[in-house]
Write an enzyme that holds these catalytic residues in place. Structure first.
Site, PDB file in Angstrom:
ATOM      1  CG  HIS A 142       1.394   8.485   4.632  1.00  0.00           C
ATOM      2  ND1 HIS A 142       0.237   9.225   4.766  1.00  0.00           N
ATOM      3  CD2 HIS A 142       1.036   7.323   4.033  1.00  0.00           C
ATOM      4  CE1 HIS A 142      -0.779   8.547   4.260  1.00  0.00           C
ATOM      5  NE2 HIS A 142      -0.320   7.387   3.809  1.00  0.00           N
ATOM      6  CG  ASP A 167       0.651  11.715   7.252  1.00  0.00           C
ATOM      7  OD1 ASP A 167       1.275  10.773   7.790  1.00  0.00           O
ATOM      8  OD2 ASP A 167       0.156  11.644   6.115  1.00  0.00           O
ATOM      9  CB  SER A 178      -0.974  -0.040   1.186  1.00  0.00           C
ATOM     10  OG  SER A 178      -0.280  -0.209   2.414  1.00  0.00           O
TER      11      SER A 178
END
Length: 256
Positions: free
Chosen positions: A190, A187, A14
């Site tokens: 990430h 954040d 992902s």
């Protein structure tokens, strides 16, 4: 399509994979280090979970492909560990199903060839406070917590141990960094350059220590077009350079 044949390293997962090719990302650094040794292929899809991965597994990794990857690095788990949404949609996958899905992914990759090696990355930690600011649901509740990431990470690592698959414990590795919440993420979820460097070093450690034959550690692999050539650069005094095919910028000991 290149006419030369290099080993293929496919990174499948992902956002940790997709965004790993940006800037100082771990995948970009891996591609730099293996620039004359292997093709690093991005098959990262932000927002995906193991259910979505299984839908395309045969397309991304067809069993009848002429060339099969020498290495596949797999990362799924963070999105799977999200809390279920009342609508029934979203990325959440129950733990038992996640384990079964990962087992199916690994079994498929093992069936590609006798020389396809696998490294699995476990779910990394998250910064609960920052994540809730960035990604809280409309009802104000968090989408996931660091504790759920731990549970999915440990389940992934246990599965890999049972299947004799190399794995990286990202949940633990990233939390070893001082003030990891601020240092390792941009954040809360990430990776920052610091976090990416941790992932890269952990992956490189596995590649160095694995007893695979042939070895996939960068210093053990042959360079493409590494023969001496009369067209190599020269020093000003006329002495020829050493063959530059073994040189990685910065100097090679930077990567040890």
């Amino acid at each position: 399509m290149s006419g030369t044949s290099r080993p293929q390293f496919v990174l499948f997962g992902s956002s940790i994979v997709q965004f790993g090719f940006f800037g100082e990302g771990w995948a970009a650094t891996l591609a730099h280090l293996y620039a004359r040794k292997a093709d690093i292929i991005n098959r990262g899809y932000a927002g995906w979970n193991t259910r979505r991965a299984l839908q395309v597994l045969d397309k991304v990794f067809p069993k009848d492909a002429r060339v099969q990857p020498s290495l596949v690095i797999v990362y799924f788990g963070g999105n799977d560990s999200s809390f279920p949404d009342p609508t029934g949609f979203g990325t959440s996958v129950p733990l038992e199903e996640y384990i079964e899905n990962m087992k199916k992914i690994i079994n498929h990759l093992q069936s590609l060839s006798d020389t396809t090696r696998i490294i699995v990355l476990s779910a990394p930690p998250i910064d609960d406070v920052a994540l809730n600011i960035q990604f809280a649901r409309s009802n104000g509740k968090p989408s996931r917590t660091n504790e759920t990431c731990r549970v999915y990470s440990e389940a992934c690592l246990e599965l890999c141990q049972d299947m004799n698959i190399k794995a990286v414990d990202l949940w633990t590795a990233l939390q070893k960094v001082e003030k990891w919440q601020e240092a390792c993420f941009i954040d809360g979820i990430h990776l920052s350059p610091v976090g990416n460097k941790v992932v890269f070093k952990e992956v490189l450690k596995v590649l160095k220590e694995a007893d695979w034959k042939p070895s996939l550690y960068w210093k053990s692999m042959k360079n493409e077009f590494d023969e001496d050539s009369p067209y190599d650069p020269f020093f000003d005094d006329g002495r020829p350079y050493n063959n530059l095919s073994n040189w990685v910028l910065p100097d090679n000991d930077y990567w040890d």
